[in-house]
Design an enzyme around this catalytic site. Structure first.
Site, short mmCIF file in Angstrom:
data_model
loop_
_atom_site.label_atom_id
_atom_site.label_comp_id
_atom_site.label_asym_id
_atom_site.label_seq_id
_atom_site.Cartn_x
_atom_site.Cartn_y
_atom_site.Cartn_z
N SER A 7 7.96 0.59 -6.60
CA SER A 7 7.20 1.06 -5.44
C SER A 7 8.17 1.56 -4.39
O SER A 7 9.00 0.80 -3.89
CB SER A 7 6.37 -0.08 -4.87
OG SER A 7 5.99 0.24 -3.55
N HIS A 32 5.62 4.34 -8.14
CA HIS A 32 4.41 3.83 -7.49
C HIS A 32 4.45 4.27 -6.02
O HIS A 32 5.41 3.98 -5.30
CB HIS A 32 4.38 2.30 -7.63
CG HIS A 32 3.13 1.66 -7.14
ND1 HIS A 32 1.96 1.64 -7.88
CD2 HIS A 32 2.85 1.00 -6.00
CE1 HIS A 32 1.03 1.00 -7.21
NE2 HIS A 32 1.54 0.61 -6.04
N ASP A 34 2.60 4.15 -2.50
CA ASP A 34 1.64 3.36 -1.72
C ASP A 34 1.18 4.09 -0.46
O ASP A 34 1.99 4.36 0.43
CB ASP A 34 2.27 2.03 -1.31
CG ASP A 34 2.38 1.06 -2.47
OD1 ASP A 34 1.36 0.80 -3.12
OD2 ASP A 34 3.50 0.56 -2.72
N MET A 36 -1.20 3.98 2.87
CA MET A 36 -1.91 3.04 3.74
C MET A 36 -2.38 3.75 5.00
O MET A 36 -1.61 4.53 5.59
CB MET A 36 -0.98 1.89 4.14
CG MET A 36 -0.39 1.16 2.96
SD MET A 36 0.72 -0.13 3.52
CE MET A 36 1.33 -0.73 1.94
N HIS A 65 -1.34 4.77 -5.21
CA HIS A 65 -2.19 3.61 -4.90
C HIS A 65 -2.74 3.82 -3.50
O HIS A 65 -2.03 3.65 -2.51
CB HIS A 65 -1.31 2.34 -5.01
CG HIS A 65 -1.99 1.08 -4.60
ND1 HIS A 65 -1.28 -0.09 -4.35
CD2 HIS A 65 -3.29 0.77 -4.41
CE1 HIS A 65 -2.12 -1.05 -4.01
NE2 HIS A 65 -3.35 -0.56 -4.03
N MET A 67 -4.58 2.83 -0.45
CA MET A 67 -5.12 1.71 0.33
C MET A 67 -5.73 2.31 1.59
O MET A 67 -5.23 2.15 2.70
CB MET A 67 -3.99 0.71 0.64
CG MET A 67 -3.56 -0.06 -0.59
SD MET A 67 -1.95 -0.87 -0.39
CE MET A 67 -0.89 0.47 -0.90
N MET A 138 -4.04 -6.72 -7.62
CA MET A 138 -3.09 -7.06 -6.54
C MET A 138 -2.77 -8.55 -6.60
O MET A 138 -3.67 -9.39 -6.66
CB MET A 138 -3.70 -6.75 -5.16
CG MET A 138 -3.92 -5.27 -4.86
SD MET A 138 -2.43 -4.26 -4.94
CE MET A 138 -1.36 -5.06 -3.73
N ASP A 176 0.57 -5.65 -9.12
CA ASP A 176 1.30 -5.18 -7.94
C ASP A 176 1.38 -6.28 -6.88
O ASP A 176 0.34 -6.74 -6.40
CB ASP A 176 0.55 -3.95 -7.39
CG ASP A 176 1.22 -3.29 -6.19
OD1 ASP A 176 2.35 -3.67 -5.83
OD2 ASP A 176 0.59 -2.37 -5.63
C1 DX5 Z 1 1.58 -3.65 -1.16
C2 DX5 Z 1 1.89 -2.51 -2.10
C3 DX5 Z 1 2.92 -2.82 -3.10
C4 DX5 Z 1 4.26 -3.22 -2.52
C5 DX5 Z 1 4.88 -4.17 -3.47
O1 DX5 Z 1 0.42 -3.38 -0.46
O2 DX5 Z 1 0.73 -2.10 -2.79
O3 DX5 Z 1 3.05 -1.77 -4.05
O4 DX5 Z 1 5.14 -2.14 -2.31
O5 DX5 Z 1 6.06 -4.65 -2.93
P1 DX5 Z 1 6.77 -5.93 -3.50
O6 DX5 Z 1 7.12 -5.63 -4.94
O7 DX5 Z 1 7.97 -6.07 -2.63
O8 DX5 Z 1 5.81 -7.07 -3.40
ZN ZN Z 2 0.91 -0.67 -4.48
#
Ligand code: DX5
Ligand code: ZN
Length: 217
Positions: A7, A32, A34, A36, A65, A67, A138, A176
């Site tokens: 990620s 990956h 992310d 947000m 991903h 969010m 998750m 994840d």
């Molecule tokens: C959190 C993200 C993850 C995050 C994981 O909301 O969806 O993808 O980057 O990070 P680690 O591996 O550090 O938990």
């Molecule tokens: Zn993620």
């Protein structure tokens, strides 16, 4: 073969191109990505302009991903901006609009996935299981990298693995949150195919060794 999806949330965004080059060289399977929005989760990360730049910089498979609330508003834009797979949260909209989002992703010729937060029961993925390429479970509250793995999510992973196997579905099972060389072993044993890891890869100098340690856990 287990896939590893670093990620980039934990990468150095000022040097994203070389960060991604390093994980590609280190044998990562997916990037990956992310996204947000500060509403669905209490944090804001990266979006479409960064995805477009990343698409130009790498030919790696990009797993986005989302969010964000009401992802239906943006799934087409993420497909057109270079995502290979787009994941939407089942909690982010009504079931009808989650299904419509998946249809829109497929119509763009891309892979689609559904994601569930820790408090969401495994059963929430059942209506989508035949229609998705990937289910993402998750194992931390979404929003931040570097949190601790929630061990109580393991039975949920096992349950969904069971449904995928019983129905012989081609769907991948991704996990994840808090995945490192230790927790990866538990997640693999529970039946995951794709392991997302942010801090366990990007906070180590040797990305290749980090990816190997997770894959071979
Ligand atoms: C959190 C993200 C993850 C995050 C994981 O909301 O969806 O993808 O980057 O990070 P680690 O591996 O550090 O938990
Ligand atoms: Zn993620």
């Amino acid at each position: 073969m287990i896939k590893v999806a670093p990620s980039i949330l934990s990468a150095d965004f000022a040097r994203l191109g070389s960060e991604v080059e390093e994980i590609a060289r280190g044998g990562a399977d997916y990037v990956h990505f992310d996204v947000m929005d500060g509403l669905f989760v209490p944090n804001i990360s990266i979006g479409i302009p960064v995805l477009k730049s990343l698409r130009r910089a790498t030919d790696m498979f990009i797993d986005a991903h989302l969010m964000i609330v009401e992802p239906i508003r943006y799934v087409e834009a993420f497909c057109k901006s270079g995502a290979d797979l787009v994941n939407v949260h089942v909690e982010a909209d009504t079931p009808e609009r989650v299904s419509a989002s998946l249809d829109m992703i497929r119509a763009q010729g891309k892979k689609c996935g559904v994601t569930i937060k820790p408090a969401t029961p495994a059963e929430a993925v059942l209506p989508y299981l035949d229609a998705v390429d990937l289910v993402l479970v998750m194992t931390v509250e979404p929003g931040f990298g570097g949190q601790s793995f929630m061990h109580d999510m393991l039975p949920k992973i096992e349950k969904i693995r069971g449904w995928i196997d019983v129905r012989s579905l081609p769907c991948e099972l991704e996990v994840d949150g808090g995945v490192d060389a230790e927790t990866a072993a538990l997640v693999k044993k529970a039946g995951a195919d794709v392991l997302v890891a942010g801090s366990a890869v990007f906070r180590r100098a040797d990305r290749s060794a980090a990816i190997k340690a997770i894959r071979n856990a």
